[in-house]
Motif scaffolding. Structure first.
Motif, PDB file in Angstrom:
ATOM      1  N   ARG A 153      73.694  19.054  49.503  1.00  0.00           N
ATOM      2  CA  ARG A 153      72.402  19.721  49.474  1.00  0.00           C
ATOM      3  C   ARG A 153      72.513  21.061  48.746  1.00  0.00           C
ATOM      4  O   ARG A 153      71.667  21.426  47.924  1.00  0.00           O
ATOM      5  N   SER A 154      73.602  21.809  49.035  1.00  0.00           N
ATOM      6  CA  SER A 154      73.802  23.132  48.414  1.00  0.00           C
ATOM      7  C   SER A 154      74.043  23.010  46.916  1.00  0.00           C
ATOM      8  O   SER A 154      73.463  23.752  46.113  1.00  0.00           O
ATOM      9  N   VAL A 155      74.890  22.054  46.520  1.00  0.00           N
ATOM     10  CA  VAL A 155      75.218  21.870  45.107  1.00  0.00           C
ATOM     11  C   VAL A 155      73.971  21.479  44.317  1.00  0.00           C
ATOM     12  O   VAL A 155      73.707  22.001  43.234  1.00  0.00           O
ATOM     13  N   ARG A 156      73.181  20.572  44.843  1.00  0.00           N
ATOM     14  CA  ARG A 156      71.986  20.132  44.132  1.00  0.00           C
ATOM     15  C   ARG A 156      70.942  21.251  44.057  1.00  0.00           C
ATOM     16  O   ARG A 156      70.159  21.317  43.100  1.00  0.00           O
ATOM     17  N   SER A 157      70.944  22.103  45.042  1.00  0.00           N
ATOM     18  CA  SER A 157      70.044  23.263  44.991  1.00  0.00           C
ATOM     19  C   SER A 157      70.441  24.176  43.829  1.00  0.00           C
ATOM     20  O   SER A 157      69.584  24.684  43.092  1.00  0.00           O
ATOM     21  N   LYS A 158      71.779  24.384  43.644  1.00  0.00           N
ATOM     22  CA  LYS A 158      72.265  25.190  42.528  1.00  0.00           C
ATOM     23  C   LYS A 158      71.904  24.543  41.196  1.00  0.00           C
ATOM     24  O   LYS A 158      71.503  25.229  40.246  1.00  0.00           O
ATOM     25  N   ILE A 159      72.069  23.227  41.129  1.00  0.00           N
ATOM     26  CA  ILE A 159      71.774  22.517  39.878  1.00  0.00           C
ATOM     27  C   ILE A 159      70.326  22.728  39.476  1.00  0.00           C
ATOM     28  O   ILE A 159      70.010  23.011  38.320  1.00  0.00           O
ATOM     29  N   ARG A 160      69.424  22.619  40.440  1.00  0.00           N
ATOM     30  CA  ARG A 160      68.012  22.810  40.133  1.00  0.00           C
ATOM     31  C   ARG A 160      67.724  24.246  39.686  1.00  0.00           C
ATOM     32  O   ARG A 160      66.896  24.490  38.793  1.00  0.00           O
ATOM     33  N   THR A 161      68.448  25.201  40.304  1.00  0.00           N
ATOM     34  CA  THR A 161      68.265  26.606  39.914  1.00  0.00           C
ATOM     35  C   THR A 161      68.739  26.844  38.486  1.00  0.00           C
ATOM     36  O   THR A 161      68.035  27.474  37.666  1.00  0.00           O
ATOM     37  N   TYR A 162      69.942  26.349  38.171  1.00  0.00           N
ATOM     38  CA  TYR A 162      70.493  26.532  36.820  1.00  0.00           C
ATOM     39  C   TYR A 162      69.629  25.828  35.772  1.00  0.00           C
ATOM     40  O   TYR A 162      69.389  26.351  34.680  1.00  0.00           O
ATOM     41  N   GLU A 163      69.140  24.618  36.119  1.00  0.00           N
ATOM     42  CA  GLU A 163      68.290  23.894  35.170  1.00  0.00           C
ATOM     43  C   GLU A 163      67.013  24.672  34.887  1.00  0.00           C
ATOM     44  O   GLU A 163      66.534  24.743  33.753  1.00  0.00           O
ATOM     45  N   SER A 164      66.470  25.282  35.908  1.00  0.00           N
ATOM     46  CA  SER A 164      65.247  26.060  35.738  1.00  0.00           C
ATOM     47  C   SER A 164      65.484  27.276  34.848  1.00  0.00           C
ATOM     48  O   SER A 164      64.688  27.591  33.964  1.00  0.00           O
ATOM     49  N   ARG A 165      66.616  27.964  35.062  1.00  0.00           N
ATOM     50  CA  ARG A 165      66.925  29.160  34.268  1.00  0.00           C
ATOM     51  C   ARG A 165      67.200  28.796  32.808  1.00  0.00           C
ATOM     52  O   ARG A 165      66.784  29.507  31.884  1.00  0.00           O
ATOM     53  N   VAL A 166      67.917  27.697  32.599  1.00  0.00           N
ATOM     54  CA  VAL A 166      68.202  27.266  31.228  1.00  0.00           C
ATOM     55  C   VAL A 166      66.904  26.942  30.492  1.00  0.00           C
ATOM     56  O   VAL A 166      66.709  27.337  29.335  1.00  0.00           O
ATOM     57  N   ARG A 167      66.010  26.226  31.160  1.00  0.00           N
ATOM     58  CA  ARG A 167      64.740  25.847  30.527  1.00  0.00           C
ATOM     59  C   ARG A 167      63.892  27.089  30.207  1.00  0.00           C
ATOM     60  O   ARG A 167      63.221  27.148  29.168  1.00  0.00           O
ATOM     61  N   ASP A 168      63.920  28.035  31.129  1.00  0.00           N
ATOM     62  CA  ASP A 168      63.168  29.272  30.855  1.00  0.00           C
ATOM     63  C   ASP A 168      63.686  29.944  29.593  1.00  0.00           C
ATOM     64  O   ASP A 168      62.901  30.423  28.748  1.00  0.00           O
ATOM     65  N   LYS A 169      65.025  30.048  29.452  1.00  0.00           N
ATOM     66  CA  LYS A 169      65.632  30.677  28.272  1.00  0.00           C
ATOM     67  C   LYS A 169      65.268  29.922  26.999  1.00  0.00           C
ATOM     68  O   LYS A 169      64.919  30.504  25.978  1.00  0.00           O
ATOM     69  N   MET A 170      65.379  28.569  27.138  1.00  0.00           N
ATOM     70  CA  MET A 170      65.110  27.744  25.964  1.00  0.00           C
ATOM     71  C   MET A 170      63.631  27.830  25.560  1.00  0.00           C
ATOM     72  O   MET A 170      63.301  27.757  24.376  1.00  0.00           O
ATOM     73  N   ASP A 171      62.746  27.975  26.540  1.00  0.00           N
ATOM     74  CA  ASP A 171      61.314  28.071  26.236  1.00  0.00           C
ATOM     75  C   ASP A 171      61.008  29.321  25.402  1.00  0.00           C
ATOM     76  O   ASP A 171      60.092  29.317  24.555  1.00  0.00           O
ATOM     77  N   THR A 172      61.761  30.399  25.640  1.00  0.00           N
ATOM     78  CA  THR A 172      61.536  31.624  24.857  1.00  0.00           C
ATOM     79  C   THR A 172      61.862  31.388  23.379  1.00  0.00           C
ATOM     80  O   THR A 172      61.208  31.920  22.486  1.00  0.00           O
ATOM     81  N   PHE A 173      62.892  30.564  23.126  1.00  0.00           N
ATOM     82  CA  PHE A 173      63.258  30.231  21.750  1.00  0.00           C
ATOM     83  C   PHE A 173      62.199  29.355  21.098  1.00  0.00           C
ATOM     84  O   PHE A 173      61.838  29.535  19.929  1.00  0.00           O
ATOM     85  N   THR A 174      61.671  28.354  21.871  1.00  0.00           N
ATOM     86  CA  THR A 174      60.679  27.455  21.268  1.00  0.00           C
ATOM     87  C   THR A 174      59.393  28.191  20.920  1.00  0.00           C
ATOM     88  O   THR A 174      58.672  27.799  19.992  1.00  0.00           O
ATOM     89  N   LYS A 175      59.126  29.291  21.646  1.00  0.00           N
ATOM     90  CA  LYS A 175      57.903  30.044  21.367  1.00  0.00           C
ATOM     91  C   LYS A 175      58.118  31.066  20.230  1.00  0.00           C
ATOM     92  O   LYS A 175      57.266  31.229  19.365  1.00  0.00           O
ATOM     93  N   SER A 176      59.265  31.752  20.284  1.00  0.00           N
ATOM     94  CA  SER A 176      59.510  32.821  19.298  1.00  0.00           C
ATOM     95  C   SER A 176      60.079  32.308  17.968  1.00  0.00           C
ATOM     96  O   SER A 176      59.915  32.927  16.925  1.00  0.00           O
TER      97      SER A 176
END
Length: 781
Positions: A153-176
């Motif tokens: 449960r803890s590991v999958r919670s981390k995975i979802r957090t990291y995936e969210s942060r990566v997507r946020d970073k990548m979204d800034t590139f797709t916009k800029s």
């Protein structure tokens, strides 16, 4: 059984239908391996299993066999230390649940008796804990759930957090940096998030190139800004994979711990599924359970070939092995002779496999060690054998092994060679097989074999019917009637000139014509017998129905009659109660009258007793009796005993007071009655003194009371003296002397007699229930 026989009789097609009806791979596996057995006990057990399952389907229409899998390979892997996948673990849980469902279903059924099924399901071990353990870790889609362990449960919670942060970073590139990208999306290469960058802007976005398009115009670059986040995401995914493997390993070890129970459950479930597959096939074929025997006896009513459509198949009655052991079937081509052969052979194989057969209830089939068949054109080009040679090679092999435990099926025996030699050879082969006491059914075209059944013991002729009117076979088997050639009749209906037909008849010998005429007569007689039988059966059914209807109507009549009797008796009882109450009221009023001193108490007691005894006995209170014949009319005299029908009491005629009227002494009352209301009982018996030598004992019958009312003084004393002697001889301890109250003269005489008699110990007046002062009780010493 020989594999070639199974192929010739199309046994494989039955197995294919059976496999389709199995609910699980376990049942399909057993159906595929099914072979006929030659052991009677085993066959009977298989038939009982099929019949039990068929009864369940008839009552319930279904059986819960879903969710059952062949988990034996998975169990075996866990035993040697292997780790099962999530899907395999889920199959184990599903099979455990399916076993519990089946167990509960069978145990909850009250009817019918199912000893075999009930014994099987009692051996199913529920393994509820193991099922819940698996279900708590794996969802219905075969995925390991977050709740399988805290770490997962803890590991999958981390995975979802990291995936969210990566997507946020990548979204800034797709916009800029959208102008530098081939498409403003985030994609994945090598399990890492990347951007599709145009080749000319490669230097503008720093990072790691993971892939490029086929044209080279697009590069898939992981920006340097998300490299660390992607690394952390990958580490978490490795941890997730390790934790999932750990969970699956624990589940596999738990499954291995219960491997013996799981193996047993799977075996039972497979066997039950196979039983119900056989039952479903029986339902599909409208089949019935045959009674099996070891005596080579076959009896089937309205048997149908299992592989012919119900709308086309013609049912036939087939018997073999009791009155005769061999059947020779003759008749036209395409008339159904070969179908009959295959019907008997295939039904025999099915019955020995535990399958029910398509025939009416009460059918009987034999268990054979071997079934042999020579059916169809087996010409072999490779072996350079003719049709005759091929058949004869097969027949030679059959004759080498055939015995009394064999069923032999010959199709067109002796065909393919010279007719005379072929017929002679066919009869010789049949003689040999019959001599070995095998059960034989053979088809032939040879007319010589038509007489074979008449000249051989245990052999009977049969034929397939041909309708001359329609020029088509009816496919009905006629046992006892040989087939006849219909060439002349068919030719006539097809328009052949009559003189040609007559000329042809002249070329046929007299013997052949006689045989044909005899066959025609037999066919007509058989048809007539069948029509008479059907008519008699119809009349018998009508008579049985009429008898049942009359019986029901009679029962209803008796029930209604009894109800009317009870109702009438209740009404009569109420009337009696009312009359009794009115009588009681009248008696009370009379007693309260001033002149009640003049009334005699014992007379009221007697009158009341007469009233109680006059109460009619209801039909519900006494057994029904036959009506008493009317007494013959006769002249009544004083002293005759009669029955007063109006009071249902007996009395004595005192005197005749009118033309048709008498005065009758009834107890203490004297009443007048007409002759029609009196029934003669017996005439007055004159008194005869017994000889002194006669000795009486306790068996001597004398009443315990003497009625002296109305007697003269001297006569009364004479009767009293004689009565006391008789009572003493009878051994009575006490007697009652009824003298009435009156003037008291008789009472005084009785008391004086008692005082002076040496055998009378004491005397006293009667009590209230004994007649009061109108009775004296004498006690003997």
């Amino acid at each position: 059984m020989n594999g070639r026989i199974l192929q010739v009789l199309e046994y494989k097609k039955i197995i294919e239908q059976l496999i389709e009806l199995a609910a699980s791979s376990l049942g399909k596996e057993q159906a595929l391996a099914l072979k006929p057995s030659s052991e009677l006990e085993k066959v009977e057990l298989l038939q009982k299993e099929t019949d039990e399952a068929a009864q369940v389907l008839r009552l319930k229409g279904h059986v819960p066999l879903g969710g059952i899998f062949d988990i034996k390979p998975s169990i075996k892997r866990t035993i040697i230390g292997g780790i099962l996948s999530a899907g395999e673990c889920l199959d184990v849980a599903s099979t455990i649940y399916g076993g519990k469902q089946l167990k509960r279903f069978i145990e909850d059924m009250e009817e019918p008796e199912m000893p075999i099924l009930r014994e099987m399901v009692t051996e199913i071990v529920p393994l509820t804990d193991l099922e819940h353990h698996i279900r708590s870790c794996i969802d219905d889609h075969g995925g390991v759930m977050d709740g399988a362990s805290e770490k997962l449960r803890s590991v999958r919670s981390k995975i979802r957090t990291y995936e969210s942060r990566v997507r946020d970073k990548m979204d800034t590139f797709t916009k800029s940096k959208s102008k530098m990208l081939s498409d403003a999306i985030v994609t994945i290469r090598n399990e890492r998030y990347v951007l599709p960058v145009k080749q000319e802007y490669r230097g503008s976005i720093g990072g790691i190139v993971h892939d490029q398009s086929s044209s080279g115009a697009t590069l898939f670059i992981e920006p340097q800004a998300v490299v660390d986040l992607n690394n952390q995401l990958q580490e978490s995914r490795v941890q997730e994979k390790q934790e999932v493997e750990k969970i699956l390993k624990e589940l596999s070890e738990a499954i291995a711990a219960d491997q013996s129970f799981l193996y047993s459950n799977v075996e039972i479930l497979g066997k039950v599924d196979f039983m119900f597959a056989r039952a479903k096939l029986s339902t599909k074929m409208k089949a019935s359970m045959p009674k099996m025997n070891n005596e080579g006896r076959i009896k089937m009513k309205q048997a149908r070939h299992p592989l012919i459509d119900d709308e086309e198949v013609v049912p036939n009655d087939i018997e073999l092995g009791e009155d005769f052991t061999s059947i020779v079937i003759t008749g036209p081509n395409t008339g159904g002779k070969t179908v009959t052969l295959k019907l008997v052979g295939l039904c025999t194989l099915m019955a020995q496999s535990g399958l029910q057969v398509p025939a009416l209830d009460g059918c009987e089939l034999a268990v054979f060690d071997e079934v042999y068949a020579d059916i169809g054109d087996e010409q072999s080009i490779e072996q350079s054998l003719s049709t005759f040679s091929s058949h004869m090679t097969n027949i030679v092999n059959i004759l080498k092994r055939v015995d009394s435990r064999s069923l032999v099926l010959f199709d067109e025996l002796g065909a393919g060679t010279d007719p005379q030699e072929g017929a002679a050879l066919a009869m010789s082969i049949l003689d040999e097989v019959v001599r070995r006491n095998s059960r034989v059914i053979a088809t032939t075209h040879y007319p010589e074999l038509k007489a074979y059944g008449y000249n051989r013991k245990g052999v009977v002729n049969a034929s397939v019917e041909f309708d001359i009117q329609t020029l088509k076979p009816t496919y009905r088997l006629l046992i006892g009637v040989p087939g006849r050639s219909n060439a002349f009749e068919i030719s006539r209906r097809l328009g052949l000139d009559e003189h040609v037909i007559e000329t042809a008849k002249g070329h046929v010998g007299r013997d052949s014509q006689s045989v044909e005429n005899m066959i025609a007569s037999l066919e007509e007689s058989k048809r007539g017998a069948e029509r008479d039988y059907e008519e008699a059966e119809h009349l018998l059914k009508e008579a049985e129905d009429l008898h049942k209807e009359l019986q029901n109507q009679w029962n209803q009549f008796e029930e209604q009659r009894d109800k009317l009797y009870v109702k009438a008796e209740e009404k009569a009882e109420k009337a009696i109660q009312k009359a009794r109450q009115e009588a009681e009221d009248i008696v009370g009023e009379i007693r309260s009258m001033k002149n009640q001193a003049e009334l005699k108490e014992h007379e009221w007691i007697e009158a009341r007793k007469m009233f109680d005894e006059a109460r009619p006995e209801l039909a519900s209170q006494k057994p029904k009796q036959k009506p008493v014949k009317k007494q013959e009319s006769r002249e009544l005299k004083p002293g005759d005993e009669v029955k007063l029908t109006t009071l249902n009491q007996q009395g004595t005629i005192v005197e005749k007071v009118g033309n048709n009227e008498f005065q009758v002494q009834v107890g203490v009352m004297k009443v007048k009655a007409k002759r029609k209301d009196l029934q003669f009982v017996k005439a007055e018996q004159p008194y005869k003194e017994k000889p002194m030598a006669t000795v009486k004992g306790k068996s001597y019958h004398v009443k315990t009371e003497l009625d002296l009312r109305g007697e003269r003084y001297e006569e009364a004393l004479n009767r009293l003296e004689k009565y006391v002697d008789d009572a003493l001889l009878a051994g009575y301890p006490q007697v009652s002397i009824i003298h009435g109250k009156g003037t008291g003269a008789l009472r005084t005489a009785v008391k004086n007699f008692a005082k002076n008699h040496r055998s009378i110990k004491s005397h006293r007046a009667g009590g209230m229930n004994e007649g009061g002062s109108g009775v004296t009780i004498l006690e003997f010493s």
